[in-house]
Design a protein around this motif. Structure first.
Motif, PDB file in Angstrom:
ATOM      1  N   ARG A  10       0.996  -0.872  -0.080  1.00 15.81           N
ATOM      2  CA  ARG A  10      -0.041  -0.332   0.078  1.00 15.81           C
ATOM      3  C   ARG A  10       1.323   1.232   0.205  1.00 15.81           C
ATOM      4  O   ARG A  10       0.553   2.272  -0.443  1.00 15.81           O
ATOM      5  CB  ARG A  10      -0.567   0.319   1.031  1.00 15.81           C
ATOM      6  N   THR A  11       1.974   1.426   0.377  1.00 11.54           N
ATOM      7  CA  THR A  11       2.791   2.432   1.205  1.00 11.54           C
ATOM      8  C   THR A  11       3.322   2.706  -0.306  1.00 11.54           C
ATOM      9  O   THR A  11       4.213   3.527  -0.866  1.00 11.54           O
ATOM     10  CB  THR A  11       4.183   2.288   1.653  1.00 11.54           C
ATOM     11  N   VAL A  12       3.929   1.761  -1.663  1.00 10.65           N
ATOM     12  CA  VAL A  12       4.570   1.492  -2.498  1.00 10.65           C
ATOM     13  C   VAL A  12       3.564   2.060  -3.906  1.00 10.65           C
ATOM     14  O   VAL A  12       4.621   2.788  -4.168  1.00 10.65           O
ATOM     15  CB  VAL A  12       5.518  -0.125  -3.391  1.00 10.65           C
ATOM     16  N   LEU A  13       2.763   1.893  -3.488  1.00  8.58           N
ATOM     17  CA  LEU A  13       1.499   2.334  -4.207  1.00  8.58           C
ATOM     18  C   LEU A  13       1.045   3.373  -3.960  1.00  8.58           C
ATOM     19  O   LEU A  13       0.689   4.286  -5.083  1.00  8.58           O
ATOM     20  CB  LEU A  13       0.628   1.647  -4.377  1.00  8.58           C
ATOM     21  N   ALA A  14       1.287   3.989  -3.157  1.00  3.12           N
ATOM     22  CA  ALA A  14       0.888   6.049  -2.803  1.00  3.12           C
ATOM     23  C   ALA A  14       1.831   6.667  -3.360  1.00  3.12           C
ATOM     24  O   ALA A  14       1.859   7.498  -4.197  1.00  3.12           O
ATOM     25  CB  ALA A  14       0.585   5.645  -1.044  1.00  3.12           C
ATOM     26  N   PHE A  15       3.119   6.075  -2.790  1.00  3.15           N
ATOM     27  CA  PHE A  15       4.517   6.620  -3.120  1.00  3.15           C
ATOM     28  C   PHE A  15       4.571   6.882  -4.919  1.00  3.15           C
ATOM     29  O   PHE A  15       5.171   7.987  -5.365  1.00  3.15           O
ATOM     30  CB  PHE A  15       5.846   5.797  -3.279  1.00  3.15           C
ATOM     31  N   MET A  16       3.592   5.831  -5.625  1.00  5.98           N
ATOM     32  CA  MET A  16       4.009   5.797  -7.183  1.00  5.98           C
ATOM     33  C   MET A  16       3.193   6.342  -7.783  1.00  5.98           C
ATOM     34  O   MET A  16       2.832   8.002  -8.742  1.00  5.98           O
ATOM     35  CB  MET A  16       3.689   4.604  -7.853  1.00  5.98           C
ATOM     36  N   ARG A  17       2.129   7.134  -6.331  1.00  3.89           N
ATOM     37  CA  ARG A  17       0.591   7.287  -7.429  1.00  3.89           C
ATOM     38  C   ARG A  17       1.091   8.938  -6.958  1.00  3.89           C
ATOM     39  O   ARG A  17       1.033   9.558  -8.060  1.00  3.89           O
ATOM     40  CB  ARG A  17      -0.824   7.271  -6.727  1.00  3.89           C
TER      41      ARG A  17
END
Length: 173
Positions: A10-17
């Motif tokens: 979830r943290t990685v996806l938020a970072f990419m977003r």
């Protein structure tokens, strides 16, 4: 030895977003160029199908009316030129999409590497020293590089696949 901390999905996806949101202008260009290339690619079979149907009808009419093959060929020329133009346009859109995706991917790669280095520098020195050199190198090269590859290649392919699936379904409906 303890490795460096690993972020949750979830943290990685938020970072990419967040990375993509900061570059939304280029992201929009990537999406538009890929969508236009896919639409142009879908137009060619439709145009060729119309050309074949029209030519077959003209040949049948020419045979029954005593017309010439040259008249049939002359009638097909404009559609043939349109098909050639659409193929050239698709090539230009594809080139534009590859260039913009490469620019976006390199920008995301640079930003992600900077973030990883800053994050590592914020960790306590004892934690960094306890991690293996391989762990550190992997984070800065392979992990960040994989994320950049996803932006450069997976994002455009997903756009093209989506347009290629959705538009024919819309046309069928």
């Amino acid at each position: 030895s303890a490795g460096l901390p690993v972020a949750r999905e979830r943290t990685v996806l938020a970072f990419m977003r967040d990375l993509l949101w900061e570059r939304r202008g280029v992201v929009v260009l990537v999406v538009l160029a890929n969508a236009c290339a896919a639409v142009a690619g879908l137009a060619v079979p439709r145009l060729l199908g119309g050309l074949v149907d029209d030519t077959a009808a003209r040949i049948a009419d020419a045979g029954s009316l005593g017309g010439s093959a040259q008249a049939v060929a002359d009638a097909a020329l404009p559609v043939t030129l349109v098909v050639a133009g659409v193929v050239a346009l698709q090539a230009l859109f594809t080139l534009a999409s590859k260039v913009t995706a490469a620019v976006l991917g390199q920008d995301v790669l640079a930003a992600a590497r900077e973030y990883v280095v800053r994050a590592i520098l914020r960790l306590p020195l004892s934690r960094v020293e306890s991690a293996s050199t391989g762990d550190l190198v992997t984070r800065v090269t392979r992990d960040v590089g994989t994320m950049s590859e996803a932006v450069r290649w997976a994002l455009p392919e997903a756009i093209i696949a989506g347009v290629t699936v959705v538009l024919p379904l819309v046309a069928l409906a």
